[in-house]
Design an enzyme around this catalytic site. Structure first.
Site, PDB file in Angstrom:
ATOM      1  CB  VAL A  60     -33.544 -14.995   2.514  1.00  0.00           C
ATOM      2  CG1 VAL A  60     -33.817 -16.144   3.136  1.00  0.00           C
ATOM      3  CG2 VAL A  60     -34.658 -15.001   1.225  1.00  0.00           C
ATOM      4  CE  LYS A  61     -32.588 -10.547  10.874  1.00  0.00           C
ATOM      5  NZ  LYS A  61     -33.549  -9.663  11.575  1.00  0.00           N
TER       6      LYS A  61
END
Length: 219
Positions: free
Chosen positions: A87-88
């Site tokens: 997850v960015k």
């Protein structure tokens, strides 16, 4: 040093995979839009298609919320797509809170839009899997992105942080080489920058000479 492709283009990802040098992919909403991917369901399916091509490599999928609750909600959905999703999360206060939440709940993260060593320290303290300094954008405003890579790698080594340095905003083959010299764990870049590593005039002229000599001998 790992090679990640910074794109949402499936053909380019497949091409890099076919060369045997692809370790992962990073994406963002702008790259999705560039490929004409619209709507949450389509975006999630596209991420899954990317994961299928990459195989065991990490695929960074970016949240678009800027508040803690929104980032957590989006991140949990993204992480559920595939086990290799990372997850960015943006480098803001609520982003750091979200990274700590994700870390505590077994979800890997990539802290993006990092432009200083102080930000990189915060990301590592929160448990980010990757930190993404944007070296090209620093160069654009008259700074030296490579100095930042060197500084972060040095600090992480001294402090024993496990967060990997993922050099982003790569603009050229030279950027890739310099990142390798500075000790970056990962570079993420367009396919064109990677393919530029093939190029050297002596390789071209040497191959041409070999082929010409072969024809002289074999007709």
């Amino acid at each position: 040093m790992k090679f990640f492709l910074d794109t949402a283009n499936l053909q380019q990802i497949q091409e890099a995979a076919s060369m045997g040098i692809l370790d992962g992919v990073t994406t963002n909403p702008s790259l999705m839009a560039k490929e004409g991917i619209k709507g949450q369901d389509n975006v999630l399916q596209h991420y899954k298609a990317i994961c299928d091509i990459v195989g065991h490599g990490d695929v960074s999928a970016e949240v678009i919320s800027t508040d803690f609750a929104g980032m957590v909600r989006e991140g949990e959905i993204l992480a559920s797509i595939h086990e290799n999703i990372v997850v960015k999360v943006p480098m803001i206060k609520d982003g750091i809170k979200a990274i700590r939440y994700f870390t505590d709940n077994g979800i890997r993260t990539n802290c993006t839009l990092v432009f200083s060593a102080g930000q990189a320290i915060l990301a590592a303290k929160a448990g980010a899997t990757y930190v993404s300094p944007f070296i090209g954008r620093i160069d654009d405003i008259g700074g030296d992105g490579m100095d930042l890579i060197t500084q972060i790698v040095h600090i992480y080594g001294i402090q024993g942080f496990e967060t990997e340095v993922l050099a982003a905003s790569i603009r050229s083959p030279l950027h890739i080489i310099k990142c390798a010299e500075m000790g970056a764990d990962v570079v993420t870049c367009p396919l064109s920058a990677i393919e530029g590593l093939f190029n050297h005039p002596l390789t071209d002229s040497g191959l041409q000479k070999f082929l010409e000599d072969y024809k002289k001998v074999n007709g």
